[in-house]
Design a protein around this motif. Structure first.
Motif, PDB file in Angstrom:
ATOM      1  N   ASP A   1      41.441  79.329  -7.932  1.00  0.00           N
ATOM      2  CA  ASP A   1      42.284  78.594  -9.034  1.00  0.00           C
ATOM      3  C   ASP A   1      43.618  78.984  -8.082  1.00  0.00           C
ATOM      4  N   LEU A   2      44.771  78.350  -8.981  1.00  0.00           N
ATOM      5  CA  LEU A   2      46.327  78.778  -8.435  1.00  0.00           C
ATOM      6  C   LEU A   2      46.521  80.072  -8.556  1.00  0.00           C
ATOM      7  N   GLU A   3      46.105  80.721  -9.549  1.00  0.00           N
ATOM      8  CA  GLU A   3      46.377  82.090  -9.899  1.00  0.00           C
ATOM      9  C   GLU A   3      45.964  83.050  -8.652  1.00  0.00           C
ATOM     10  N   ASN A   4      44.641  82.942  -8.536  1.00  0.00           N
ATOM     11  CA  ASN A   4      44.212  83.551  -7.193  1.00  0.00           C
ATOM     12  C   ASN A   4      44.998  83.673  -5.877  1.00  0.00           C
ATOM     13  N   VAL A   5      45.491  81.986  -5.760  1.00  0.00           N
ATOM     14  CA  VAL A   5      46.046  81.970  -4.631  1.00  0.00           C
ATOM     15  C   VAL A   5      47.449  82.597  -4.480  1.00  0.00           C
ATOM     16  N   LEU A   6      48.162  82.596  -5.769  1.00  0.00           N
ATOM     17  CA  LEU A   6      49.456  83.173  -5.919  1.00  0.00           C
ATOM     18  C   LEU A   6      49.349  84.825  -5.746  1.00  0.00           C
ATOM     19  N   GLU A   7      48.174  85.366  -6.234  1.00  0.00           N
ATOM     20  CA  GLU A   7      48.180  86.713  -6.168  1.00  0.00           C
ATOM     21  C   GLU A   7      47.890  87.118  -4.874  1.00  0.00           C
ATOM     22  N   GLU A   8      47.308  86.392  -3.716  1.00  0.00           N
ATOM     23  CA  GLU A   8      46.859  86.596  -2.632  1.00  0.00           C
ATOM     24  C   GLU A   8      48.430  86.681  -1.762  1.00  0.00           C
TER      25      GLU A   8
ATOM     26  N   ILE B   1      49.236  68.813  -9.429  1.00  0.00           N
ATOM     27  CA  ILE B   1      50.180  69.703  -8.953  1.00  0.00           C
ATOM     28  C   ILE B   1      49.468  71.090  -8.634  1.00  0.00           C
ATOM     29  N   ASN B   2      48.719  71.669  -9.336  1.00  0.00           N
ATOM     30  CA  ASN B   2      47.870  72.924  -8.707  1.00  0.00           C
ATOM     31  C   ASN B   2      47.184  72.777  -7.437  1.00  0.00           C
ATOM     32  N   ASN B   3      46.748  71.555  -7.005  1.00  0.00           N
ATOM     33  CA  ASN B   3      45.950  71.584  -5.857  1.00  0.00           C
ATOM     34  C   ASN B   3      47.038  71.464  -4.571  1.00  0.00           C
ATOM     35  N   ILE B   4      48.112  70.675  -4.988  1.00  0.00           N
ATOM     36  CA  ILE B   4      49.197  70.626  -4.073  1.00  0.00           C
ATOM     37  C   ILE B   4      49.841  71.947  -3.694  1.00  0.00           C
TER      38      ILE B   4
ATOM     39  N   SER C   1      53.877  63.698  -6.790  1.00  0.00           N
ATOM     40  CA  SER C   1      52.282  63.595  -6.756  1.00  0.00           C
ATOM     41  C   SER C   1      52.160  61.994  -6.966  1.00  0.00           C
ATOM     42  N   THR C   2      50.870  61.667  -6.654  1.00  0.00           N
ATOM     43  CA  THR C   2      50.579  60.159  -6.614  1.00  0.00           C
ATOM     44  C   THR C   2      50.507  59.403  -8.128  1.00  0.00           C
ATOM     45  N   ASP C   3      50.332  60.533  -9.131  1.00  0.00           N
ATOM     46  CA  ASP C   3      50.017  60.340 -10.664  1.00  0.00           C
ATOM     47  C   ASP C   3      51.453  59.655 -11.183  1.00  0.00           C
TER      48      ASP C   3
ATOM     49  N   LYS D   1      48.712  74.928  -4.035  1.00  0.00           N
ATOM     50  CA  LYS D   1      47.687  75.888  -3.401  1.00  0.00           C
ATOM     51  C   LYS D   1      47.901  75.507  -1.920  1.00  0.00           C
ATOM     52  N   LYS D   2      47.846  74.337  -1.431  1.00  0.00           N
ATOM     53  CA  LYS D   2      47.962  74.134  -0.039  1.00  0.00           C
ATOM     54  C   LYS D   2      49.352  74.462   0.363  1.00  0.00           C
ATOM     55  N   VAL D   3      50.492  74.323  -0.485  1.00  0.00           N
ATOM     56  CA  VAL D   3      51.793  74.912   0.086  1.00  0.00           C
ATOM     57  C   VAL D   3      51.633  76.495   0.201  1.00  0.00           C
ATOM     58  N   LEU D   4      51.179  77.156  -0.712  1.00  0.00           N
ATOM     59  CA  LEU D   4      51.392  78.310  -0.815  1.00  0.00           C
ATOM     60  C   LEU D   4      50.314  79.052   0.454  1.00  0.00           C
ATOM     61  N   ASN D   5      49.295  78.201   0.807  1.00  0.00           N
ATOM     62  CA  ASN D   5      48.453  78.750   1.833  1.00  0.00           C
ATOM     63  C   ASN D   5      49.191  78.636   3.282  1.00  0.00           C
ATOM     64  N   ASN D   6      50.388  77.873   3.322  1.00  0.00           N
ATOM     65  CA  ASN D   6      51.087  77.885   4.727  1.00  0.00           C
ATOM     66  C   ASN D   6      52.525  77.800   4.245  1.00  0.00           C
ATOM     67  N   ARG D   7      52.977  79.205   4.112  1.00  0.00           N
ATOM     68  CA  ARG D   7      54.436  79.378   3.652  1.00  0.00           C
ATOM     69  C   ARG D   7      55.286  79.647   4.852  1.00  0.00           C
TER      70      ARG D   7
END
Length: 486
Positions: free
Chosen positions: A460-467, A165-168, A206-208, A170-176
């Protein structure tokens, strides 16, 4: 803006983009507008060229060519993803427009030459390109703004195990541009999940998630008219393009092997030889200039050879222009390059960002080690490493490695091997000659998109959220994403 407010008040746009859905009818209307502006660009250039007094002999070839120009417009706009408004950013749209219009002009010029339409002035094509880029640029940016207004930024719930979930996320947040995240659901599938589905606009699975749970989530989300995005696993890949067959009254999906047929391989090889031979001849001046630049910039050979793996796990020496210092891995061993890698030379950084360092691989294609299109070839060290992590990685070697591929068009250099693998398997499963041609043309756009060629950056996800100005609030297996407090 005044025009926009007027037609918005009249309700024309609301009707056109009702409920924020850019449906087939709306796409058709947008496409008709695109064709009209392309043709208008030609007509305005005629007016400018002939000082508003166009001779009949000069305008007739243009009139004869109208259906063909319209056809080229649809073809190249589709090829470069301009038929989908929500797929691209404003910058990517303008870039795709500039390349599409150039292709339309070149193709139209070729047709006028073939049919001896010499009264169609070549200067008109140059002027038309400028006017078309201005007209369509304004129209497309306006259209993106309109669709955004009525589509809005939709909120997403992502369901799965925490790491995935965290990896997914990060991808979504980079392209909002069109979607943002509201909840991350790490808990097991339970009744509370469906309450969260009701609070969002879309769901990513997710795939899992087990098959039975996936089915229940999809059915529940569909009943609530929520968008559902399913991240595919290998089973989903195999089912793609399966054939329907019946045994009496039993419906079955016939699943063929994850490989190309003999006929497909023969045709693909013929195309590879033709393109690589012509490409080497055309690129020869660039090869000479780059060779001189590399020699001036740093010590070492011009070409860099490295063992890679291709079809049937065969090893071969891949050729590239050297973009790193000599003996770059002498102390580190095999490692993946990252964005700020100090081993990359100044000339090498430019070669990588423009993909010029890949041109010598046309020699590999001519020799038969590689194809123009296919999964990127990896080193034996990484092939073994990735295959141990994911046994499905072996299916990549069911086709020849390629200079470009679906993973390079849809993904990024920094994409994980798991994400690249999905694109590679998708390519093999859906292979056809037309798809190869489309990927080759789309590679032209990718060359100009900087983040496609950047190396791996771990955040990590927290860094992306902060950005992006967001923060997380974790409670009992569910994380809520919200705006940062002032």
């Amino acid at each position: 803006m005044v025009l926009f407010i007027y037609i918005e008040k009249k309700g024309y746009i609301m009707n056109l983009f009702k409920l924020g859905k850019f449906n087939k009818t709306n796409k058709l209307i947008a496409m008709i507008m695109d064709i009209g502006l392309v043709l208008l660009g030609f007509y305005i250039s005629y007016l400018v060229k002939f000082d508003f007094d166009i001779p009949k002999r000069n305008i007739e070839p243009f009139i004869d060519l109208l259906p063909i120009i319209a056809l080229f417009t649809v073809m190249f706009f589709d090829l470069y993803g301009l038929l989908s408004i929500r797929k691209k950013s404003s910058l990517e749209t303008l870039l795709s427009l500039s390349i599409s219009l150039a292709m339309i002009s070149l193709a139209s010029m070729a047709v006028t030459f073939i049919f001896r339409g010499f009264a169609f002035p070549r200067t008109v094509f140059i002027l038309a390109y400028i006017f078309q880029l201005i007209l369509l640029g304004i129209w497309r940016l306006f259209l993106i703004d309109v669709v955004k207004r009525f589509h809005g930024i939709k909120e997403i719930l992502i369901i799965g195990e925490k790491e995935n979930i965290n990896n997914i996320a990060k991808k979504v947040l980079n392209n909002r541009k069109w979607y943002t995240i509201k909840y991350l659901y790490y808990k097991g599938i339970d009744r509370k999940l469906y309450k969260y589905i009701n609070k969002v606009d879309a769901v990513i699975i997710s795939t899992d998630i087990e098959y039975k749970d996936r089915l229940n989530i999809i059915k529940n989300a569909q009943r609530r008219n929520k968008e559902v995005f399913l991240i595919p696993n290998l089973q989903d890949m195999f089912i793609l393009k399966s054939k329907i067959e019946e045994f009496d009254d039993i419906l079955t999906f016939k699943i063929s092997p994850m490989e190309l047929t003999l006929e497909q391989r023969i045709v693909k090889r013929f195309i590879d030889i033709t393109i690589s031979a012509i490409g080497l001849i055309i690129a020869s001046p660039i090869l000479l200039i780059v060779a001189i630049a590399i020699k001036i910039d740093s010590k070492g050979p011009i070409l860099y050879k490295q063992i890679r793996i291709t079809f049937n796990n065969k090893e071969f020496n891949i050729y590239k222009f050297r973009s790193m210092v000599q003996n770059a891995e002498k102390t580190t061993g095999p490692v993946l390059s990252d964005k700020e890698d100090p081993r990359i030379t100044s000339v090498g950084r430019f070669l990588r960002s423009t993909r010029i360092d890949e041109i010598p691989q046309l020699i590999n294609v001519l020799k038969g080690d590689m194809s123009i299109v296919g999964p990127r070839p990896e080193r034996p060290f990484f092939v073994e490493k990735f295959a141990n992590i994911d046994p499905d990685y072996k299916y990549r070697m069911n086709v020849k490695a390629g200079i470009t591929g679906l993973a390079q068009i849809q993904g990024k250099y920094a994409s994980s091997f798991e994400e690249k693998l999905k694109f590679d398997l998708m390519y093999i499963r859906n292979y056809n000659l037309l798809e190869d041609i489309i990927i080759i043309f789309q590679t032209i756009v990718v060359v100009f998109i900087k983040d496609k060629s950047e190396g791996i950056i771990e955040k990590d996800l927290e860094n992306v959220l902060e950005e992006v100005g967001l923060e997380s609030d974790f409670k009992k297996g569910v994380t809520k994403i919200k705006e940062e407090k002032e």
